[in-house]
Enzyme design. Sequence first.
Site, mmCIF file in Angstrom:
data_model
loop_
_atom_site.group_PDB
_atom_site.id
_atom_site.type_symbol
_atom_site.label_atom_id
_atom_site.label_comp_id
_atom_site.label_asym_id
_atom_site.label_seq_id
_atom_site.Cartn_x
_atom_site.Cartn_y
_atom_site.Cartn_z
ATOM 1 N N ASP A 1 37.589 44.407 50.118
ATOM 2 C CA ASP A 1 37.508 45.160 48.943
ATOM 3 C C ASP A 1 38.801 45.569 48.132
ATOM 4 O O ASP A 1 39.424 46.586 48.700
ATOM 5 C CB ASP A 1 36.394 46.318 48.822
ATOM 6 C CG ASP A 1 35.684 46.715 47.708
ATOM 7 O OD1 ASP A 1 35.867 46.077 46.664
ATOM 8 O OD2 ASP A 1 35.051 47.972 47.804
ATOM 9 N N ASP B 1 36.799 40.821 43.093
ATOM 10 C CA ASP B 1 37.349 41.775 43.853
ATOM 11 C C ASP B 1 36.831 42.084 45.174
ATOM 12 O O ASP B 1 37.453 42.997 45.979
ATOM 13 C CB ASP B 1 37.608 43.142 43.317
ATOM 14 C CG ASP B 1 36.216 43.923 43.070
ATOM 15 O OD1 ASP B 1 35.151 43.055 42.843
ATOM 16 O OD2 ASP B 1 36.326 44.987 42.740
ATOM 17 N N GLU B 2 35.859 41.376 45.469
ATOM 18 C CA GLU B 2 35.288 41.414 47.095
ATOM 19 C C GLU B 2 34.650 40.353 47.890
ATOM 20 O O GLU B 2 34.320 39.342 46.960
ATOM 21 C CB GLU B 2 34.335 42.728 47.163
ATOM 22 C CG GLU B 2 32.989 42.477 46.365
ATOM 23 C CD GLU B 2 32.187 43.534 46.570
ATOM 24 O OE1 GLU B 2 32.034 44.153 47.567
ATOM 25 O OE2 GLU B 2 31.397 43.838 45.616
#
Length: 358
Positions: free
Chosen positions: A8, A103-104
């Site tokens: 993350d 983003d993860e």
Amino acid sequence: MRKIIHIDMDCYFAAVEMRDFPEYRGKPLAVGGSSDRRGVISTCSYEARKFGVRSAMATAYAFKLCPDLILVPGRMQVYKDVSLQIREIFSRYTQLVEPLSLDEAYLDVSECQQYKGSATLIAQAIRRDILAETGLTASAGIAPVKFLAKVASDLNKPNGQYVITPETLPEFVKTLSLRKIPGVGKVTAEKLSSLGLNTCGDVQAYSKPELLARFGKFGGVLIERSQGIDERGISADRERKSVGVETTLAKDIYSLEQCQQVMPGLIQELALRLSRSAKERKIHKQVVKLKFNDFKQTTIEHRSDEVSIVMFYDLLAQAMARQEGRGIRLLGISVGLADSILAVSEIPNAQTQLDLAL
């Protein structure tokens, strides 16, 4: 036993802005829409979070909490480009990568031979590579199952990692809040709390037949997750489940007629998005969403394998019946996509159906 890593990125959009514009570093920064046009915060720096600013918060309210907040518009193409860099780093360690967003992502490193197969060291190496090549920090969670890896990635932020081993898993889940389990939102949590169920340990000690009777299929999922069981694999070829478009209105509107005037633009944009990302996917439902000026929202859906423009307007009317005098601040429409991909000759695809309707 599997080795799952959840990566993350730390306040991703804001971090990219601070990387590219050093003058923002160490200051309360947010990425999002302007306060005079009903914008919302996409993400913010940790300095802004100290004032209570959060993602999905109305920009105007964020400025009340933090008058010195620096607000910048998003640069989505830049964020996408950096995300591709990060995914290339993932591919050096495993091909079993399930992106959740820009983003993860989940990574299954069970078969990775690097660092003698140590998931802890692999996660450290990935985070080190990301920092060296993008200038951004990432946090990681390592666990034998997916949902616990995601929980763990949030426990040592920013720029840290947390490991749940098979040996520590039983004790870890005992004290874990049920709110951390996917699918347990505010309403479900309140129902569980009324039964004295607040942690996974509480569920472990509760009557399983009663849980199943009260919550049905989800009761079974709850029992498994509370024991640290999550058999879901990594979906490396994960397909999107829906395509939608929504707009936050410059001013609250109150009538069905005003909402109907917004619909043609949304429908055209939906057709465009379908043409780009789901050309030959069959749909299984249509959805209309309204968000009111008290920030509560409602959704109405209709199951169908064909897109009907008329149905979008019918769903809008049904949603407006729940208005109760409140102003409308956001209007959205979407279609749910079926798992199977059929040839165009077999069934008109969603984008074609919309083009014909328009």
